[in-house]
Design an enzyme around this catalytic site. Structure first.
Site, PDB file in Angstrom:
ATOM      1  N   SER A 207      45.331  21.351  47.352  1.00 58.90           N
ATOM      2  CA  SER A 207      44.028  21.373  48.026  1.00 58.90           C
ATOM      3  C   SER A 207      43.207  20.160  47.616  1.00 58.90           C
ATOM      4  CB  SER A 207      43.272  22.657  47.677  1.00 58.90           C
ATOM      5  OG  SER A 207      44.002  23.780  48.092  1.00 58.90           O
TER       6      SER A 207
ATOM      7  N   HIS B 192      50.574  26.935  50.475  1.00 51.41           N
ATOM      8  CA  HIS B 192      50.167  28.333  50.260  1.00 51.41           C
ATOM      9  C   HIS B 192      50.848  29.254  51.293  1.00 51.41           C
ATOM     10  CE1 HIS B 192      46.251  26.462  48.580  1.00 51.41           C
ATOM     11  NE2 HIS B 192      46.864  27.009  47.547  1.00 51.41           N
TER      12      HIS B 192
ATOM     13  N   LYS C 101      31.771  27.601  40.254  1.00 53.95           N
ATOM     14  CA  LYS C 101      32.681  26.507  40.606  1.00 53.95           C
ATOM     15  C   LYS C 101      32.270  25.912  41.960  1.00 53.95           C
ATOM     16  CE  LYS C 101      37.580  25.438  40.917  1.00 53.95           C
ATOM     17  NZ  LYS C 101      38.902  26.001  41.119  1.00 53.95           N
TER      18      LYS C 101
ATOM     19  N   ARG D 188      54.958  24.103  41.902  1.00 52.30           N
ATOM     20  CA  ARG D 188      55.409  22.869  42.558  1.00 52.30           C
ATOM     21  C   ARG D 188      56.177  22.054  41.526  1.00 52.30           C
ATOM     22  NH1 ARG D 188      49.494  21.580  44.511  1.00 52.30           N
ATOM     23  NH2 ARG D 188      49.365  22.212  42.344  1.00 52.30           N
TER      24      ARG D 188
HETATM   25  O1  PNS Z   1      44.105  28.277  43.088  1.00 51.56           O
HETATM   26  P1  PNS Z   1      43.699  28.252  41.640  1.00 51.56           P
HETATM   27  O2  PNS Z   1      42.296  27.703  41.516  1.00 51.56           O
HETATM   28  O3  PNS Z   1      44.697  27.519  40.787  1.00 51.56           O
HETATM   29  O4  PNS Z   1      43.664  29.781  41.162  1.00 51.56           O
HETATM   30  C1  PNS Z   1      43.293  30.110  39.842  1.00 51.56           C
HETATM   31  C2  PNS Z   1      43.068  31.638  39.694  1.00 51.56           C
HETATM   32  C3  PNS Z   1      42.100  32.148  40.719  1.00 51.56           C
HETATM   33  C4  PNS Z   1      44.391  32.349  39.858  1.00 51.56           C
HETATM   34  C5  PNS Z   1      42.535  31.881  38.240  1.00 51.56           C
HETATM   35  O5  PNS Z   1      41.488  31.001  37.991  1.00 51.56           O
HETATM   36  C6  PNS Z   1      42.052  33.310  38.005  1.00 51.56           C
HETATM   37  O6  PNS Z   1      42.819  34.243  38.057  1.00 51.56           O
HETATM   38  N1  PNS Z   1      40.737  33.481  37.741  1.00 51.56           N
HETATM   39  C7  PNS Z   1      40.113  34.760  37.503  1.00 51.56           C
HETATM   40  C8  PNS Z   1      39.732  34.947  36.012  1.00 51.56           C
HETATM   41  C9  PNS Z   1      40.958  35.276  35.213  1.00 51.56           C
HETATM   42  O7  PNS Z   1      41.451  36.384  35.240  1.00 51.56           O
HETATM   43  N2  PNS Z   1      41.533  34.243  34.521  1.00 51.56           N
HETATM   44  C10 PNS Z   1      42.802  34.339  33.824  1.00 51.56           C
HETATM   45  C11 PNS Z   1      42.742  34.944  32.440  1.00 51.56           C
HETATM   46  S1  PNS Z   1      41.474  34.301  31.434  1.00 51.56           S
END
Ligand code: PNS
Length: 163
Positions: A129, A18, A42, A91
């Site tokens: 993570s 990150h 979550k 990645r």
């Molecule tokens: O580090 P992550 O868990 O892969 O991040 C995922 C994240 C936070 C980018 C994604 O889950 C997100 O943007 N969630 C907010 C809800 C949203 O807008 N989802 C995408 C369209 S449905």
């Protein structure tokens, strides 16, 4: 004009991968808002406050970044912030399908915000993570994959700091 990107994620916890993406992102954007998704549904290892503390400590040497939390839709949050782009790290090929879906859904929801993917440095290609948590839980050495603060806090959390 100032170019602003949101770098969203769970950051449970932040990894060297990150930090690498934010450093690379800073060569393209004037400001990066590192934003933790606040999702009470979550399960996470660290609270949002703990994650924020680790993020700030890990990125303290990088200029032009701010930190925040958000809930709800990412594109709504990005619009509120006046961001031009969503920054995501890529990645291996295994990331592609999920990231592709996320980017296309976000584009459908708001056509004005672009998703920008950056490749992580090769050394972090297998760092995630979840794999770090699994290794650390059983006393595995993760010191060279995470910032020092994370190494310390994860050991404390799993009670493996006394080994
Ligand atoms: O580090 P992550 O868990 O892969 O991040 C995922 C994240 C936070 C980018 C994604 O889950 C997100 O943007 N969630 C907010 C809800 C949203 O807008 N989802 C995408 C369209 S449905």
């Amino acid at each position: 004009m100032k170019r602003i990107a949101i770098y969203p994620g769970s950051f449970d916890p932040v990894t060297n991968g990150h930090v690498d993406i934010v450093r690379r992102g800073k060569t393209l954007f004037d400001q990066i808002i590192v934003a933790i998704l606040h999702n009470p549904n979550k399960e996470s290892l660290f609270t949002v406050d703990e994650r924020m503390f680790m993020l700030k400590d890990s990125m303290k040497g990088i200029s032009g970044i701010t930190f925040d939390t958000f809930g709800g839709l990412l594109v709504d949050y990005a619009k509120e912030c006046g961001a031009d782009a969503i920054l995501r790290g890529m990645r291996a090929v295994s990331d592609f399908e999920y990231e592709f879906q996320l980017a296309l859904m976000n584009r459908k929801l708001n056509r004005d915000i672009q998703t920008v993917f950056l490749m992580t440095g090769l050394r972090w290609i297998f760092t995630s993570s979840s794999i770090i948590k699994e290794a650390a839980q059983f006393g595995g050495d993760i010191a060279d994959m995470v910032p020092p603060i994370v190494n310390r806090m994860i050991k404390e959390r799993y009670g493996t700091d006394k080994n």
